[in-house]
Design a protein around this motif. Structure first.
Motif, PDB file in Angstrom:
ATOM      1  N   MET A  66      46.631 -44.225   2.004  1.00 11.99           N
ATOM      2  CA  MET A  66      47.779 -43.308   1.930  1.00 11.99           C
ATOM      3  C   MET A  66      47.514 -42.033   2.723  1.00 11.99           C
ATOM      4  SD  MET A  66      49.613 -41.671  -1.449  1.00 11.99           S
ATOM      5  CE  MET A  66      49.851 -43.284  -2.150  1.00 11.99           C
ATOM      6  N   ALA A  67      46.297 -41.520   2.580  1.00 13.47           N
ATOM      7  CA  ALA A  67      45.941 -40.293   3.311  1.00 13.47           C
ATOM      8  C   ALA A  67      45.960 -40.530   4.813  1.00 13.47           C
ATOM      9  CB  ALA A  67      44.556 -39.813   2.865  1.00 13.47           C
ATOM     10  N   GLU A  68      45.472 -41.683   5.249  1.00 14.03           N
ATOM     11  CA  GLU A  68      45.441 -41.979   6.681  1.00 14.03           C
ATOM     12  C   GLU A  68      46.859 -42.120   7.232  1.00 14.03           C
ATOM     13  OE1 GLU A  68      43.386 -45.134   9.816  1.00 14.03           O
ATOM     14  OE2 GLU A  68      43.057 -45.319   7.657  1.00 14.03           O
ATOM     15  N   ARG A  69      47.738 -42.798   6.492  1.00 10.05           N
ATOM     16  CA  ARG A  69      49.126 -42.953   6.944  1.00 10.05           C
ATOM     17  C   ARG A  69      49.823 -41.599   7.044  1.00 10.05           C
ATOM     18  NH1 ARG A  69      49.139 -47.398   3.342  1.00 10.05           N
ATOM     19  NH2 ARG A  69      50.282 -46.179   1.778  1.00 10.05           N
ATOM     20  N   TRP A  70      49.557 -40.715   6.047  1.00 12.56           N
ATOM     21  CA  TRP A  70      50.165 -39.387   6.079  1.00 12.56           C
ATOM     22  C   TRP A  70      49.690 -38.610   7.298  1.00 12.56           C
ATOM     23  CZ3 TRP A  70      48.250 -34.407   6.081  1.00 12.56           C
ATOM     24  CH2 TRP A  70      49.178 -33.383   5.826  1.00 12.56           C
ATOM     25  N   LEU A  71      48.387 -38.705   7.593  1.00 13.54           N
ATOM     26  CA  LEU A  71      47.830 -37.987   8.735  1.00 13.54           C
ATOM     27  C   LEU A  71      48.401 -38.512  10.051  1.00 13.54           C
ATOM     28  CD1 LEU A  71      45.830 -35.685   9.138  1.00 13.54           C
ATOM     29  CD2 LEU A  71      44.015 -37.389   9.430  1.00 13.54           C
ATOM     30  N   GLU A  72      48.546 -39.814  10.159  1.00 12.72           N
ATOM     31  CA  GLU A  72      49.121 -40.397  11.375  1.00 12.72           C
ATOM     32  C   GLU A  72      50.578 -39.990  11.542  1.00 12.72           C
ATOM     33  OE1 GLU A  72      48.575 -44.583  11.332  1.00 12.72           O
ATOM     34  OE2 GLU A  72      46.458 -44.478  11.922  1.00 12.72           O
ATOM     35  N   LYS A  73      51.295 -39.897  10.442  1.00 11.37           N
ATOM     36  CA  LYS A  73      52.694 -39.460  10.498  1.00 11.37           C
ATOM     37  C   LYS A  73      52.785 -38.041  11.028  1.00 11.37           C
ATOM     38  CE  LYS A  73      56.802 -38.793   7.612  1.00 11.37           C
ATOM     39  NZ  LYS A  73      57.350 -38.875   6.231  1.00 11.37           N
ATOM     40  N   MET A  74      51.894 -37.166  10.569  1.00 13.48           N
ATOM     41  CA  MET A  74      51.875 -35.792  11.059  1.00 13.48           C
ATOM     42  C   MET A  74      51.597 -35.754  12.563  1.00 13.48           C
ATOM     43  SD  MET A  74      52.583 -33.840   8.462  1.00 13.48           S
ATOM     44  CE  MET A  74      53.660 -35.192   7.950  1.00 13.48           C
ATOM     45  N   ILE A  75      50.636 -36.542  12.996  1.00  7.61           N
ATOM     46  CA  ILE A  75      50.267 -36.563  14.415  1.00  7.61           C
ATOM     47  C   ILE A  75      51.430 -37.053  15.266  1.00  7.61           C
ATOM     48  CG2 ILE A  75      48.748 -37.671  16.113  1.00  7.61           C
ATOM     49  CD1 ILE A  75      46.554 -37.666  13.979  1.00  7.61           C
ATOM     50  N   ASP A  76      52.155 -38.067  14.794  1.00 11.80           N
ATOM     51  CA  ASP A  76      53.324 -38.567  15.529  1.00 11.80           C
ATOM     52  C   ASP A  76      54.403 -37.491  15.640  1.00 11.80           C
ATOM     53  OD1 ASP A  76      52.149 -41.017  15.886  1.00 11.80           O
ATOM     54  OD2 ASP A  76      53.131 -41.960  14.161  1.00 11.80           O
ATOM     55  N   ILE A  77      54.615 -36.752  14.569  1.00 19.48           N
ATOM     56  CA  ILE A  77      55.619 -35.679  14.587  1.00 19.48           C
ATOM     57  C   ILE A  77      55.210 -34.586  15.572  1.00 19.48           C
ATOM     58  CG2 ILE A  77      56.656 -33.823  13.223  1.00 19.48           C
ATOM     59  CD1 ILE A  77      56.573 -35.714  10.820  1.00 19.48           C
ATOM     60  N   PHE A  78      53.950 -34.207  15.562  1.00 19.37           N
ATOM     61  CA  PHE A  78      53.464 -33.176  16.473  1.00 19.37           C
ATOM     62  C   PHE A  78      53.661 -33.586  17.927  1.00 19.37           C
ATOM     63  CE2 PHE A  78      50.114 -32.128  13.013  1.00 19.37           C
ATOM     64  CZ  PHE A  78      51.114 -31.544  12.244  1.00 19.37           C
ATOM     65  N   ALA A  79      53.370 -34.865  18.209  1.00 15.22           N
ATOM     66  CA  ALA A  79      53.509 -35.354  19.580  1.00 15.22           C
ATOM     67  C   ALA A  79      54.972 -35.367  20.018  1.00 15.22           C
ATOM     68  CB  ALA A  79      52.913 -36.758  19.693  1.00 15.22           C
ATOM     69  N   ALA A  80      55.853 -35.737  19.088  1.00 12.45           N
ATOM     70  CA  ALA A  80      57.279 -35.824  19.429  1.00 12.45           C
ATOM     71  C   ALA A  80      57.909 -34.448  19.613  1.00 12.45           C
ATOM     72  CB  ALA A  80      58.026 -36.598  18.349  1.00 12.45           C
ATOM     73  N   LEU A  81      57.488 -33.469  18.809  1.00 13.44           N
ATOM     74  CA  LEU A  81      58.102 -32.133  18.839  1.00 13.44           C
ATOM     75  C   LEU A  81      57.280 -31.110  19.617  1.00 13.44           C
ATOM     76  CD1 LEU A  81      59.329 -31.919  15.117  1.00 13.44           C
ATOM     77  CD2 LEU A  81      60.567 -32.700  17.148  1.00 13.44           C
ATOM     78  N   HIS A  82      56.130 -31.542  20.154  1.00  5.77           N
ATOM     79  CA  HIS A  82      55.281 -30.667  20.968  1.00  5.77           C
ATOM     80  C   HIS A  82      54.900 -29.379  20.226  1.00  5.77           C
ATOM     81  CE1 HIS A  82      56.155 -33.314  24.348  1.00  5.77           C
ATOM     82  NE2 HIS A  82      57.449 -33.185  24.080  1.00  5.77           N
ATOM     83  N   TYR A  83      54.450 -29.542  19.002  1.00  5.11           N
ATOM     84  CA  TYR A  83      54.039 -28.381  18.209  1.00  5.11           C
ATOM     85  C   TYR A  83      52.733 -27.796  18.737  1.00  5.11           C
ATOM     86  CZ  TYR A  83      57.464 -28.993  14.432  1.00  5.11           C
ATOM     87  OH  TYR A  83      58.621 -29.059  13.700  1.00  5.11           O
ATOM     88  N   THR A  84      52.588 -26.495  18.644  1.00  2.00           N
ATOM     89  CA  THR A  84      51.334 -25.835  18.999  1.00  2.00           C
ATOM     90  C   THR A  84      50.303 -26.114  17.907  1.00  2.00           C
ATOM     91  OG1 THR A  84      51.947 -23.796  17.846  1.00  2.00           O
ATOM     92  CG2 THR A  84      52.579 -23.990  20.186  1.00  2.00           C
ATOM     93  N   LYS A  85      49.025 -25.822  18.188  1.00  2.00           N
ATOM     94  CA  LYS A  85      47.951 -26.079  17.222  1.00  2.00           C
ATOM     95  C   LYS A  85      48.170 -25.287  15.929  1.00  2.00           C
ATOM     96  CE  LYS A  85      45.702 -28.652  20.165  1.00  2.00           C
ATOM     97  NZ  LYS A  85      45.543 -30.113  19.979  1.00  2.00           N
ATOM     98  N   GLU A  86      48.633 -24.053  16.062  1.00  4.38           N
ATOM     99  CA  GLU A  86      48.849 -23.231  14.885  1.00  4.38           C
ATOM    100  C   GLU A  86      50.029 -23.729  14.053  1.00  4.38           C
ATOM    101  OE1 GLU A  86      48.585 -22.183  17.929  1.00  4.38           O
ATOM    102  OE2 GLU A  86      46.713 -21.023  17.998  1.00  4.38           O
ATOM    103  N   ARG A  87      51.098 -24.112  14.738  1.00  2.57           N
ATOM    104  CA  ARG A  87      52.293 -24.565  14.034  1.00  2.57           C
ATOM    105  C   ARG A  87      52.065 -25.913  13.356  1.00  2.57           C
ATOM    106  NH1 ARG A  87      58.497 -24.974  16.432  1.00  2.57           N
ATOM    107  NH2 ARG A  87      59.515 -25.058  14.395  1.00  2.57           N
ATOM    108  N   GLN A  88      51.150 -26.712  13.904  1.00  2.00           N
ATOM    109  CA  GLN A  88      50.838 -28.000  13.298  1.00  2.00           C
ATOM    110  C   GLN A  88      50.331 -27.815  11.873  1.00  2.00           C
ATOM    111  OE1 GLN A  88      48.087 -29.871  15.977  1.00  2.00           O
ATOM    112  NE2 GLN A  88      49.622 -30.226  17.565  1.00  2.00           N
ATOM    113  N   VAL A  89      49.447 -26.828  11.682  1.00  2.00           N
ATOM    114  CA  VAL A  89      48.906 -26.571  10.347  1.00  2.00           C
ATOM    115  C   VAL A  89      50.010 -26.118   9.407  1.00  2.00           C
ATOM    116  CG1 VAL A  89      47.289 -25.185   9.005  1.00  2.00           C
ATOM    117  CG2 VAL A  89      46.636 -26.023  11.269  1.00  2.00           C
TER     118      VAL A  89
END
Length: 247
Positions: free
Chosen positions: A1-24
């Motif tokens: 579950m934790a791995e899927r959640w982390l991958e979901k976050m990474i996919d969102i960051f890639a799609a929306l081009h979030y900065t490193k600070e905004r990702q957190v």
């Protein structure tokens, strides 16, 4: 579950081009219940130790909380050994952005991320990128895709060139009329009768030619006037470029 959640976050960051600070900031907003309580403890520690609010630091804390050390080591080794192989650049880049979540220290800076990305590419693509100025990871991916596209076009062109049927020459050979006697080019010319069995000269239907002055044919069938090959009569080439003579 934790791995899927982390991958979901990474996919969102890639799609929306979030900065490193905004990702957190975005990831923390998604935490609930026990995970939210865990973050509050981490946040206080960061404030006390003045830890930068960066995604790489968040992943380090997250992995330590939700993944056993053995799993982290296994995933880190997998990332270190990861290579492009038979994958396209797009497929390789997609996998590359997922694996580092267990080894954030390996891509802590933009340049380290670029170096590791290029190091995993196939050798022929690495060579073409050796002199490229790669200032950003997205720039490295784009140039790698351009190299891949160019090399694919070259391979397709070479494949088509090799695929030209050899029967083409054979067909041209078959189109050459059967030779006989010592007439023009030693071949049969339309409108000319065969050499007699007694060995006499061939009689033309109306020669000599009014264009080239040669015997055994008339001007209306003159190959020289029609700019045809004087060897086979083809209009596709001249005698200097006759396929058989060029072998």
């Amino acid at each position: 579950m934790a791995e899927r959640w982390l991958e979901k976050m990474i996919d969102i960051f890639a799609a929306l081009h979030y900065t490193k600070e905004r990702q957190v900031t975005f990831a923390v907003f998604q935490l609930e219940g026990v995970a939210r309580s865990w973050w509050n403890v981490v946040r206080l520690k960061w404030e006390r130790e003045q830890t930068p609010r960066m995604w790489v630091n968040f992943m380090r804390e997250f992995n330590a909380k939700y993944f056993l050390p053995l799993i982290q080591e296994k995933k880190e080794d997998e990332f270190i050994r990861f290579r492009q192989g038979t994958q396209t650049i797009a497929e390789y880049e997609s996998q590359f952005t997922r694996l580092p979540k267990f080894a954030p220290e390996l891509i802590m800076t933009e340049q380290r991320q670029i170096r590791r990305f290029v190091r995993g590419l196939n050798i022929e693509i690495q060579k073409d990128l050796a002199v490229a100025q790669l200032s950003a990871f997205s720039n490295a991916v784009e140039k790698a895709q351009r190299v891949e596209s160019t090399r694919l076009q070259v391979r397709n062109f070479q494949a088509k060139k090799r695929a030209i049927p050899e029967s083409r020459v054979e067909q041209e050979d078959k189109s050459i009329p059967p030779k006989f006697g010592r007439g023009t080019g030693g071949v049969r010319i339309p409108g000319i009768s065969r050499v007699t069995s007694q060995g006499g000269s061939a009689s033309a239907s109306g020669g000599p030619c009014g264009y080239c002055g040669k015997a055994n044919h008339t001007e209306d069938v003159c190959w020289k006037k029609a700019r045809k090959c004087l060897h086979c009569g083809s209009a596709d080439h001249q005698i200097a470029n006759f396929p058989i003579l060029l072998r």
